[in-house]
Design an enzyme around this catalytic site. Structure first.
Site, short mmCIF file in Angstrom:
data_model
loop_
_atom_site.label_atom_id
_atom_site.label_comp_id
_atom_site.label_asym_id
_atom_site.label_seq_id
_atom_site.Cartn_x
_atom_site.Cartn_y
_atom_site.Cartn_z
N ASP A 108 0.86 -1.19 0.00
CA ASP A 108 0.00 0.00 0.00
C ASP A 108 0.89 1.24 0.00
O ASP A 108 1.99 1.22 -0.57
CB ASP A 108 -0.92 -0.05 1.24
CG ASP A 108 -2.28 0.57 0.96
OD1 ASP A 108 -2.34 1.81 0.81
OD2 ASP A 108 -3.27 -0.17 0.88
N ASP A 147 -2.09 3.78 17.80
CA ASP A 147 -2.90 2.56 17.66
C ASP A 147 -2.11 1.42 16.99
O ASP A 147 -2.54 0.27 17.03
CB ASP A 147 -4.14 2.83 16.80
CG ASP A 147 -5.11 3.80 17.46
OD1 ASP A 147 -4.79 4.29 18.56
OD2 ASP A 147 -6.16 4.08 16.86
N HIS A 198 -3.84 6.09 3.23
CA HIS A 198 -4.59 4.88 2.88
C HIS A 198 -4.02 3.63 3.56
O HIS A 198 -4.75 2.83 4.15
CB HIS A 198 -4.60 4.71 1.36
CG HIS A 198 -5.49 3.63 0.84
ND1 HIS A 198 -5.08 2.30 0.74
CD2 HIS A 198 -6.77 3.65 0.39
CE1 HIS A 198 -6.07 1.58 0.24
NE2 HIS A 198 -7.11 2.37 0.02
N ASN A 242 -14.37 -0.03 -7.07
CA ASN A 242 -15.43 0.86 -6.59
C ASN A 242 -16.22 1.55 -7.69
O ASN A 242 -16.64 2.68 -7.53
CB ASN A 242 -14.82 1.93 -5.68
CG ASN A 242 -14.06 1.35 -4.51
OD1 ASN A 242 -14.47 0.34 -3.95
ND2 ASN A 242 -12.95 1.97 -4.16
N ALA A 250 -7.89 -8.86 -8.11
CA ALA A 250 -8.94 -9.63 -7.43
C ALA A 250 -9.58 -10.65 -8.36
O ALA A 250 -10.04 -11.70 -7.93
CB ALA A 250 -10.01 -8.68 -6.88
N TYR A 259 -8.22 -12.58 -10.45
CA TYR A 259 -7.46 -13.82 -10.59
C TYR A 259 -7.95 -14.84 -9.55
O TYR A 259 -8.13 -14.50 -8.38
CB TYR A 259 -5.96 -13.58 -10.40
CG TYR A 259 -5.34 -12.69 -11.46
CD1 TYR A 259 -5.60 -12.91 -12.81
CD2 TYR A 259 -4.49 -11.64 -11.10
CE1 TYR A 259 -5.02 -12.09 -13.78
CE2 TYR A 259 -3.91 -10.83 -12.07
CZ TYR A 259 -4.19 -11.05 -13.40
OH TYR A 259 -3.62 -10.26 -14.36
N SER A 264 -11.44 -1.29 -0.53
CA SER A 264 -10.20 -1.35 0.25
C SER A 264 -10.49 -1.68 1.71
O SER A 264 -9.80 -2.49 2.33
CB SER A 264 -9.50 0.02 0.27
OG SER A 264 -8.71 0.21 -0.84
#
Length: 304
Positions: free
Chosen positions: A54, A63, A87, A178, A189, A191, A241
């Site tokens: 990413d 966090d 992101h 999206n 995705a 595949y 995502s």
């Protein structure tokens, strides 16, 4: 000897909305919705290695400080994979944030995040850098790889990298895109060697923005998801995502209990245990993620 050249297309992270800053306290709705907290007495994802290809991660975020390992920056090898977009930090938070006092808790709070920075500050990357990231994840024995990005065109070299990971026992989880498409989802995705993820909303319905087709393996919360953001903040964002990171966290919970499950078996467990979607606008081949049902299905399948 002739070699076929292939162009090196640009690929983008999958956030549908730019998002807004919020105060992120406690357990976000998506983490609750997939019933992750009910599993924490049995598994927290302890020591499962999750590669997040990413924009990097905010290493100073309170966090994430217990969850993040060094990772790699494939754009500048001598630098840490520090996030300059946000992101990647949001994705990492949903997977493994662990700050119950003032921040948020992710799906698998004791998993280890290994940030792989292949995307620039504007959320774009070249396929060649993604491939370097996947190869790094395989060499460094990641258990799961989160790939919250997509593109429209096929890439033989990307498929080869995904296939290598699959055969090395490294599961890749990827977002469907999206664009609100009904019979098409993004690569990688699409595949079959990946887990393809679509997004749902609080009602358990398919989110309007999500791409969907028979290639989707599972749906997960992706609408108005609060997670970590740059400079210690939190942000609400929507997109496939965000759905993908819920699935990566869930698989980390599973692998902490049952290490060594193959990518093929994990995909079967996820599909077998999914909750049927409401108001079947989506094809019925895929349902919504439920951690407790997933763990029960894994028990039923028996052994490692």
């Amino acid at each position: 000897m002739e070699f076929a050249c292939e162009e090196d297309p640009v690929i983008r992270v999958e956030a549908f909305t730019p998002g807004k800053n919020v105060s992120g306290i406690g357990i976000p709705w998506g983490v609750q919705h997939i019933r992750a907290p009910e599993a924490w007495s049995r598994t927290t994802g302890y020591r499962v290695n999750v590669g997040v290809i990413d924009t990097g991660v905010d290493f100073s975020h309170p966090d994430l400080k217990h969850s993040v390992e060094q990772g790699i920056n494939v754009l500048h090898r001598t630098y840490l994979p520090q996030d300059d977009n946000g992101h990647g930090t949001h994705i990492a938070g949903t997977i493994a944030a662990a700050n119950s006092l003032r921040g948020m808790i992710g799906v698998a709070p004791r998993a280890r995040i290994h940030p792989v920075k292949a995307f620039d500050y504007d959320g774009t990357a070249y396929v060649s850098d993604i491939i370097l990231g996947i190869d790094w994840c395989v060499r460094n024995r990641m258990d799961v790889v989160n790939m919250s990005f997509g593109m429209k065109q096929r890439s033989r070299s990307l498929l080869q990298a995904v296939d290598n990971a699959y055969h090395a026992g490294v599961l890749i989880i990827a977002s469907s895109g999206n664009d609100g498409l009904r019979d098409d989802i993004d690569y990688p995705a699409r595949y079959g060697q990946t887990i393809a993820v679509g997004a749902t909303n609080r009602e358990g319905k398919v989110a309007s923005f999500t791409n969907r087709s028979e290639h989707i393996d599972i749906y997960a919360p992706g609408d108005k998801i609060v997670s970590a953001w740059l400079r210690g903040r939190h942000r609400e964002m929507s997109g496939t995502s965000m759905a993908t990171s819920h699935v990566s966290g869930a698989v980390a919970l599973l692998l902490a209990l049952k290490p060594g499950l193959s990518p093929h078996l994990i995909k079967s467990i996820l599909k077998e245990s999914a909750v049927p979607l409401k108001k079947g606008k989506a094809l019925r081949t895929a349902g919504e993620l439920d951690v407790m049902r997933m763990l029960k299905a894994a028990e039923k399948m028996g052994g490692r």
